[in-house]
Scaffold this active site. Structure first.
Site, PDB file in Angstrom:
ATOM      1  N   ARG A  47       0.700  -1.173  -0.122  1.00  0.00           N
ATOM      2  CA  ARG A  47       0.140  -0.093   0.007  1.00  0.00           C
ATOM      3  C   ARG A  47       0.834   1.237   0.202  1.00  0.00           C
ATOM      4  O   ARG A  47       0.429   2.233  -0.165  1.00  0.00           O
ATOM      5  CB  ARG A  47      -1.025  -0.150   1.355  1.00  0.00           C
ATOM      6  CG  ARG A  47      -1.830  -1.110   1.177  1.00  0.00           C
ATOM      7  CD  ARG A  47      -2.883  -1.007   2.517  1.00  0.00           C
ATOM      8  NE  ARG A  47      -1.908  -1.188   3.635  1.00  0.00           N
ATOM      9  CZ  ARG A  47      -2.313  -1.160   4.968  1.00  0.00           C
ATOM     10  NH1 ARG A  47      -3.467  -0.808   5.006  1.00  0.00           N
ATOM     11  NH2 ARG A  47      -1.400  -1.545   6.141  1.00  0.00           N
ATOM     12  N   ASP A  90      -4.376  -1.210  -3.393  1.00  0.00           N
ATOM     13  CA  ASP A  90      -5.189  -0.983  -2.314  1.00  0.00           C
ATOM     14  C   ASP A  90      -6.271  -2.356  -2.230  1.00  0.00           C
ATOM     15  O   ASP A  90      -7.118  -2.356  -3.345  1.00  0.00           O
ATOM     16  CB  ASP A  90      -5.968   0.238  -2.212  1.00  0.00           C
ATOM     17  CG  ASP A  90      -6.861   0.577  -0.995  1.00  0.00           C
ATOM     18  OD1 ASP A  90      -7.230  -0.554  -0.236  1.00  0.00           O
ATOM     19  OD2 ASP A  90      -7.142   1.678  -0.578  1.00  0.00           O
ATOM     20  N   LEU A  91      -6.470  -3.307  -1.423  1.00  0.00           N
ATOM     21  CA  LEU A  91      -7.068  -4.270  -1.449  1.00  0.00           C
ATOM     22  C   LEU A  91      -8.592  -3.995  -1.649  1.00  0.00           C
ATOM     23  O   LEU A  91      -9.448  -4.924  -2.017  1.00  0.00           O
ATOM     24  CB  LEU A  91      -7.178  -5.087  -0.311  1.00  0.00           C
ATOM     25  CG  LEU A  91      -5.733  -5.886  -0.017  1.00  0.00           C
ATOM     26  CD1 LEU A  91      -5.403  -6.644   1.135  1.00  0.00           C
ATOM     27  CD2 LEU A  91      -5.183  -6.566  -1.187  1.00  0.00           C
ATOM     28  N   LYS A 144       1.379 -19.281   7.430  1.00  0.00           N
ATOM     29  CA  LYS A 144       0.777 -19.396   8.639  1.00  0.00           C
ATOM     30  C   LYS A 144       0.475 -18.176   9.540  1.00  0.00           C
ATOM     31  O   LYS A 144       1.549 -17.293   8.894  1.00  0.00           O
ATOM     32  CB  LYS A 144       1.678 -20.555   9.312  1.00  0.00           C
ATOM     33  CG  LYS A 144       2.769 -20.042  10.083  1.00  0.00           C
ATOM     34  CD  LYS A 144       3.342 -21.205  11.137  1.00  0.00           C
ATOM     35  CE  LYS A 144       4.144 -20.396  11.965  1.00  0.00           C
ATOM     36  NZ  LYS A 144       3.864 -19.662  13.257  1.00  0.00           N
ATOM     37  N   HIS A 174       8.236 -23.415   6.830  1.00  0.00           N
ATOM     38  CA  HIS A 174       9.570 -23.448   6.553  1.00  0.00           C
ATOM     39  C   HIS A 174      10.363 -24.659   6.985  1.00  0.00           C
ATOM     40  O   HIS A 174      11.277 -24.782   6.734  1.00  0.00           O
ATOM     41  CB  HIS A 174      10.196 -22.021   6.627  1.00  0.00           C
ATOM     42  CG  HIS A 174      10.237 -21.797   8.151  1.00  0.00           C
ATOM     43  ND1 HIS A 174       9.168 -21.048   8.977  1.00  0.00           N
ATOM     44  CD2 HIS A 174      11.475 -21.959   8.858  1.00  0.00           C
ATOM     45  CE1 HIS A 174       9.745 -20.763   9.961  1.00  0.00           C
ATOM     46  NE2 HIS A 174      10.953 -21.242  10.157  1.00  0.00           N
ATOM     47  N   GLU A 212      13.369 -20.808  21.582  1.00  0.00           N
ATOM     48  CA  GLU A 212      13.740 -19.441  21.132  1.00  0.00           C
ATOM     49  C   GLU A 212      14.144 -18.647  22.244  1.00  0.00           C
ATOM     50  O   GLU A 212      13.448 -18.750  23.468  1.00  0.00           O
ATOM     51  CB  GLU A 212      12.393 -18.787  20.568  1.00  0.00           C
ATOM     52  CG  GLU A 212      11.927 -19.459  19.264  1.00  0.00           C
ATOM     53  CD  GLU A 212      10.636 -18.855  18.818  1.00  0.00           C
ATOM     54  OE1 GLU A 212      10.789 -17.893  17.909  1.00  0.00           O
ATOM     55  OE2 GLU A 212       9.647 -19.215  19.047  1.00  0.00           O
ATOM     56  N   HIS A 236       4.608 -26.740  12.925  1.00  0.00           N
ATOM     57  CA  HIS A 236       5.743 -26.898  12.871  1.00  0.00           C
ATOM     58  C   HIS A 236       6.034 -28.340  13.510  1.00  0.00           C
ATOM     59  O   HIS A 236       6.588 -29.193  13.023  1.00  0.00           O
ATOM     60  CB  HIS A 236       6.704 -25.772  13.490  1.00  0.00           C
ATOM     61  CG  HIS A 236       6.628 -24.535  12.858  1.00  0.00           C
ATOM     62  ND1 HIS A 236       6.396 -24.391  11.712  1.00  0.00           N
ATOM     63  CD2 HIS A 236       6.842 -23.327  13.375  1.00  0.00           C
ATOM     64  CE1 HIS A 236       6.461 -23.052  10.870  1.00  0.00           C
ATOM     65  NE2 HIS A 236       6.812 -22.316  12.154  1.00  0.00           N
ATOM     66  N   LYS A 336       9.127 -19.562  24.186  1.00  0.00           N
ATOM     67  CA  LYS A 336       9.887 -18.361  24.023  1.00  0.00           C
ATOM     68  C   LYS A 336      10.694 -17.914  25.163  1.00  0.00           C
ATOM     69  O   LYS A 336      10.249 -18.480  26.249  1.00  0.00           O
ATOM     70  CB  LYS A 336       8.911 -17.266  23.793  1.00  0.00           C
ATOM     71  CG  LYS A 336       8.368 -17.346  22.275  1.00  0.00           C
ATOM     72  CD  LYS A 336       7.433 -16.301  21.902  1.00  0.00           C
ATOM     73  CE  LYS A 336       6.910 -16.302  20.259  1.00  0.00           C
ATOM     74  NZ  LYS A 336       8.012 -16.141  19.414  1.00  0.00           N
TER      75      LYS A 336
END
Length: 485
Positions: A47, A90-91, A144, A174, A212, A236, A336
């Site tokens: 955009r 612009d969608l 995702k 991935h 992570e 994943h 995390k």
């Protein structure tokens, strides 16, 4: 090596973080390696009020830092930029999609539409593409998360499926493009050494971890409505589980591989809501220290509700109800703000039934295979050997396959491999709709039970999660790999 596959790659969300960090760097690496057809074009869509020159300046500023350790080849970079065009879109404006169609009209080859956007935009974009006839001779890539639960996932898949056939839809994960995951298939199905051992008679347990160090960063609003179970387990971790546990496919074509993965997902033992406390641990990080730096609690992160019950850690005990794996526990873990950044698969083989060499040959984990996905991609096989010197004293030794040392060719990053697969029409490493549905069906009872129960267990940032995750493994006379070390 040049390919004979001409393409036009349209990147929605062309100024976004994913495009800058992963997608455009992956396309550049493929270009530098000569793996893209010379006539192939890239059209970035966003955009932002930019002309082509302004967008290329943006790419120069934001993409170069994310290119691999090999750095930038300025000649290759310059010719890569020549592939790129920019379309402001612009969608909400149908005329903007007409503008996109006109920009693509004289470009040859397959059309690839990569939706590096939020899932709420998937259906509007697909419908707008169809309204101007751009869904023909096309492939659509969906990032995702694809939905919030089974119902919302089905709603997106139904709507996209009205516009694109299943063979045109590439649901990307991935982790399936990582080199060690591909090598896991090669190890299992290309070597007589491993396949006879890959079953309940010889495997004690299997651990799959994606840990992570980072917190939610600037994604607090998104993450607080998602959580680790949706963000990591449903896609994943269950995809990695299905690769580890699948039966040998009759060939490596896309449906043969995905059929076998689906059988694993459908064989997952349903979790009784009454047993969730025994086989599922959820946690949320509090303030702590990581690598000497203080980090805040999850509930104080920007965009997160102060009374949030969203989990940032999940550990699960999973069972597969089939002939090969009956009785073997699979332990899945993700979180995390943990002590280290690591993704790995640990296959613990059973101890020998009797040892004349002492108790060390009988201990759990004496023989194991560790498949490291990140940060360094390696496969390590542990076994016992005699220590030099007097007496029969055993010690653990290991055999390493370090890809960057063994192979002279540079490793291909996961996104690079997957984007080339899209361009060439290879679906094996992408998630089929029935796989996704099976994963959601298995996860939903846990989601529902947690939504109705109290808060997650606290754990300090910089640790390996709640103590309950370790206690769950202790019930099976085992422990997480880092606890043993």
């Amino acid at each position: 090596m040049q390919t004979d596959s001409s393409f036009t790659f349209v990147l929605f969300g062309g100024t976004g973080d994913l495009s800058m960090r992963k997608i455009l760097p992956a396309l550049y690496e493929a270009h530098r390696a000569g793996m893209l057809e010379a006539s192939g074009k890239i059209i970035a869509v966003a955009r932002h009020e930019e002309d082509r020159g302004g967008y290329l300046q943006w790419v120069n500023e934001h993409v170069k830092a994310h290119v691999s350790k090999n750095g930038i080849d300025e000649n290759a970079w310059s010719s890569f930029l020549e592939r790129i065009e920019y379309v402001k879109l612009d969608l909400g404006k149908a005329e903007d999609f007409v503008k996109l169609r006109d920009a693509m009209q004289d470009l040859p080859g397959t059309r690839v539409f990569y939706l590096a956007t939020g899932p709420s935009l998937f259906v509007p974009i697909c419908r707008a593409l169809a309204s101007v006839g751009l869904n023909e001779n096309a492939r659509i890539v969906l990032e995702k998360p694809l939905g919030y639960d089974l119902r919302s996932s089905n709603a997106i898949n139904d709507a996209v499926g009205e516009i694109f056939a299943e063979g045109q839809i590439y649901r990307i994960d991935h982790y399936l493009g990582k080199e060690p995951v591909q090598n896991l298939l090669a190890l299992r199905f290309g070597n007589a050494l491993f396949e006879p051992l890959w079953r309940r008679e010889w495997v004690e347990s299997i651990q799959i971890t994606i840990a992570e160090e980072l917190g939610v960063e600037a994604r607090g609003d998104f993450y607080d409505n998602t959580g680790a179970l949706r963000d990591m387990v449903q896609n994943h971790l269950l995809q990695l589980l299905s690769i580890v546990a699948m039966e040998p496919p009759h060939s490596m074509d896309s449906d043969s591989v995905r059929d076998e993965k689906l059988r694993v997902l459908r064989a997952l033992k349903p979790i009784d809501p009454r047993d969730i406390g025994k086989v599922a641990v959820r946690g949320q990080y509090h303030a702590g220290v990581i690598r000497g730096a203080s980090v805040p609690a999850y509930a104080t992160e920007p965009g997160v509700k102060t009374d949030s019950a969203t989990e940032t850690f999940v550990a699960l005990k999973v069972e597969i109800e089939n002939w090969r794996w009956a009785g073997v526990p699979f332990f899945l873990r993700t979180g995390k703000r943990l002590a280290d950044r690591v993704a790995e698969i640990v296959v613990n083989f059973r101890a020998v039934p009797h040892s004349a060499l002492g108790s060390s040959a009988l201990r759990p984990g004496a023989n194991r295979l560790v498949i490291r996905l990140q940060p360094n991609e390696t496969i390590r096989l542990y076994c016992l050997a005699k220590k030099p010197g007097e007496g029969m004293n055993l010690s653990s030794v290991h055999l390493d396959l370090a890809f960057d040392q063994f192979f002279k060719e540079g490793q291909m990053e996961a996104y690079q491999r997957l984007l080339l697969d899209v361009i060439h029409g290879r679906l094996a490493l992408f998630v089929r709709r029935d796989e996704q549905e099976a994963a959601w069906k298995w996860v939903e009872p846990i989601l529902n039970e947690w939504a109705a129960s109290g808060k997650p267990k606290p754990y300090a940032a910089g640790t390996w999660g709640p103590a309950a995750a370790s206690a769950m493994l202790a019930q099976h006379d085992t422990c997480w790999l880092e606890e043993e070390n």
